[in-house]
Write a protein that holds these residues in place. Structure first.
Motif, PDB file in Angstrom:
ATOM      1  N   LEU A  16      42.135  21.984  97.224  1.00 21.16           N
ATOM      2  CA  LEU A  16      43.755  21.701  96.893  1.00 21.16           C
ATOM      3  C   LEU A  16      43.989  20.519  97.520  1.00 21.16           C
ATOM      4  N   LEU A  17      43.516  19.985  98.545  1.00 21.94           N
ATOM      5  CA  LEU A  17      44.013  18.790  99.257  1.00 21.94           C
ATOM      6  C   LEU A  17      43.131  17.597  98.541  1.00 21.94           C
ATOM      7  N   LEU A  18      41.925  17.825  97.992  1.00 20.53           N
ATOM      8  CA  LEU A  18      41.262  16.692  97.417  1.00 20.53           C
ATOM      9  C   LEU A  18      41.764  16.481  96.031  1.00 20.53           C
ATOM     10  N   LEU A  19      42.400  17.672  95.230  1.00 21.90           N
ATOM     11  CA  LEU A  19      43.117  17.309  94.101  1.00 21.90           C
ATOM     12  C   LEU A  19      44.425  16.489  94.320  1.00 21.90           C
ATOM     13  N   PHE A  20      45.005  17.134  95.418  1.00 26.20           N
ATOM     14  CA  PHE A  20      46.412  16.498  95.629  1.00 26.20           C
ATOM     15  C   PHE A  20      46.221  14.954  96.284  1.00 26.20           C
ATOM     16  N   SER A  21      45.159  14.666  96.581  1.00 27.24           N
ATOM     17  CA  SER A  21      44.898  13.244  97.011  1.00 27.24           C
ATOM     18  C   SER A  21      44.539  12.301  95.757  1.00 27.24           C
ATOM     19  N   VAL A  22      43.878  12.879  94.736  1.00 24.08           N
ATOM     20  CA  VAL A  22      43.691  12.448  93.545  1.00 24.08           C
ATOM     21  C   VAL A  22      45.113  12.099  92.619  1.00 24.08           C
ATOM     22  N   PHE A  23      45.961  13.053  92.788  1.00 27.12           N
ATOM     23  CA  PHE A  23      47.148  13.092  92.401  1.00 27.12           C
ATOM     24  C   PHE A  23      48.036  11.778  93.111  1.00 27.12           C
ATOM     25  N   ILE A  24      47.840  11.807  94.106  1.00 27.03           N
ATOM     26  CA  ILE A  24      48.694  10.834  94.932  1.00 27.03           C
ATOM     27  C   ILE A  24      48.103   9.467  94.456  1.00 27.03           C
ATOM     28  N   LEU A  25      46.771   9.218  94.330  1.00 28.24           N
ATOM     29  CA  LEU A  25      46.110   8.105  93.910  1.00 28.24           C
ATOM     30  C   LEU A  25      46.413   7.487  92.625  1.00 28.24           C
ATOM     31  N   LEU A  26      46.566   8.588  91.484  1.00 32.21           N
ATOM     32  CA  LEU A  26      46.849   8.064  90.120  1.00 32.21           C
ATOM     33  C   LEU A  26      48.549   7.598  90.193  1.00 32.21           C
ATOM     34  N   ARG A  27      49.183   8.555  90.917  1.00 31.49           N
ATOM     35  CA  ARG A  27      50.615   8.128  90.898  1.00 31.49           C
ATOM     36  C   ARG A  27      51.013   6.935  91.549  1.00 31.49           C
ATOM     37  N   ALA A  42      42.565  12.915 101.512  1.00 29.85           N
ATOM     38  CA  ALA A  42      41.210  13.247 101.430  1.00 29.85           C
ATOM     39  C   ALA A  42      40.609  13.312 102.728  1.00 29.85           C
ATOM     40  N   SER A  43      40.719  12.311 103.556  1.00 31.13           N
ATOM     41  CA  SER A  43      40.267  12.377 104.686  1.00 31.13           C
ATOM     42  C   SER A  43      40.605  13.663 105.698  1.00 31.13           C
ATOM     43  N   ILE A  44      41.935  13.913 105.482  1.00 30.70           N
ATOM     44  CA  ILE A  44      42.414  15.313 106.326  1.00 30.70           C
ATOM     45  C   ILE A  44      41.702  16.518 105.801  1.00 30.70           C
ATOM     46  N   ALA A  45      41.563  16.662 104.518  1.00 33.35           N
ATOM     47  CA  ALA A  45      40.839  17.637 103.835  1.00 33.35           C
ATOM     48  C   ALA A  45      39.487  17.868 104.452  1.00 33.35           C
ATOM     49  N   PHE A  46      38.687  16.978 104.766  1.00 35.30           N
ATOM     50  CA  PHE A  46      37.200  16.949 105.431  1.00 35.30           C
ATOM     51  C   PHE A  46      37.279  17.288 106.807  1.00 35.30           C
ATOM     52  N   ILE A  47      38.341  16.745 107.325  1.00 33.25           N
ATOM     53  CA  ILE A  47      38.645  17.055 109.006  1.00 33.25           C
ATOM     54  C   ILE A  47      38.994  18.304 109.290  1.00 33.25           C
ATOM     55  N   LEU A  48      39.823  18.773 108.329  1.00 32.90           N
ATOM     56  CA  LEU A  48      40.195  20.189 108.462  1.00 32.90           C
ATOM     57  C   LEU A  48      38.887  21.194 108.227  1.00 32.90           C
ATOM     58  N   HIS A  49      38.229  20.820 107.266  1.00 34.59           N
ATOM     59  CA  HIS A  49      36.970  21.602 107.062  1.00 34.59           C
ATOM     60  C   HIS A  49      35.975  21.413 108.193  1.00 34.59           C
ATOM     61  N   SER A  50      36.027  20.348 108.790  1.00 34.23           N
ATOM     62  CA  SER A  50      34.890  20.368 110.131  1.00 34.23           C
ATOM     63  C   SER A  50      35.417  20.993 111.356  1.00 34.23           C
ATOM     64  N   LEU A  51      36.731  21.078 111.226  1.00 34.10           N
ATOM     65  CA  LEU A  51      37.471  21.717 112.287  1.00 34.10           C
ATOM     66  C   LEU A  51      37.122  23.400 112.257  1.00 34.10           C
ATOM     67  N   ALA A  52      36.955  23.619 110.994  1.00 36.98           N
ATOM     68  CA  ALA A  52      36.873  25.138 110.672  1.00 36.98           C
ATOM     69  C   ALA A  52      35.465  25.691 110.743  1.00 36.98           C
ATOM     70  N   HIS A  53      34.397  24.855 109.952  1.00 36.03           N
ATOM     71  CA  HIS A  53      33.257  25.090 109.674  1.00 36.03           C
ATOM     72  C   HIS A  53      32.248  24.249 110.533  1.00 36.03           C
ATOM     73  N   GLY A  54      32.502  23.392 111.349  1.00 35.94           N
ATOM     74  CA  GLY A  54      31.621  22.292 112.021  1.00 35.94           C
ATOM     75  C   GLY A  54      31.245  21.107 111.346  1.00 35.94           C
ATOM     76  N   LEU A  55      30.901  20.325 112.242  1.00 37.21           N
ATOM     77  CA  LEU A  55      30.603  18.936 111.710  1.00 37.21           C
ATOM     78  C   LEU A  55      29.499  18.909 110.526  1.00 37.21           C
TER      79      LEU A  55
END
Length: 136
Positions: A16-27, A42-55
């Motif tokens: 969802l965050l990656l899709l939203f980042s593409v929306f913000i990019l195109l807008r 998009a970076s926040i999306a990956f950081i959130l994933h790394s906090l939850a699942h590990g680097l």
């Protein structure tokens, strides 16, 4: 319980965050937003994933170290600035297609510049934050 909740939420929030980042990019070339803000989201999306699942699990999703994105994004942004020179225009002059695309709108060199900035911001942000996380 908190960790389970974060893991479950991050599985849904990453796409969802990656899709939203593409929306913000195109807008961005019509209204506030663009490559920088979209890249940060998009970076926040990956950081959130790394906090939850590990680097290491997040690095498996990316497949390559994020610093490989930096030269690719810089090249794209630079080429979008050099393209008008081939048409006798000054450097960084905006060139636009005559017909708009259905969802995106008018496509021009500004969009490709924003995409280059988007890729650079993701590469730089993730490289810095992954390096800090590894040192801890």
């Amino acid at each position: 319980m908190k960790i389970l909740l974060l893991r479950t939420a991050s599985n849904y929030l990453l796409p969802l965050l990656l899709l939203f980042s593409v929306f913000i990019l195109l807008r961005g070339h019509y209204e506030p937003g663009g490559g920088f803000v979209g890249g940060l989201i998009a970076s926040i999306a990956f950081i959130l994933h790394s906090l939850a699942h590990g680097l290491n699990n997040t690095k498996k999703i990316l497949r390559r170290p994020p610093f490989y994105l930096i030269p690719f994004g810089l090249a794209m942004a630079m080429l979008s600035g050099l393209l008008p020179l081939f048409f006798g225009q000054p450097f960084m002059t905006g060139l636009w297609m005559e017909n708009a695309l259905p969802i995106i709108g008018l496509v021009g060199t500004a969009l490709f510049f924003d995409i280059g900035v988007y890729i650079v911001v993701i590469g730089v942000t993730l490289t810095i934050l992954f390096t800090i996380s590894e040192s801890i």
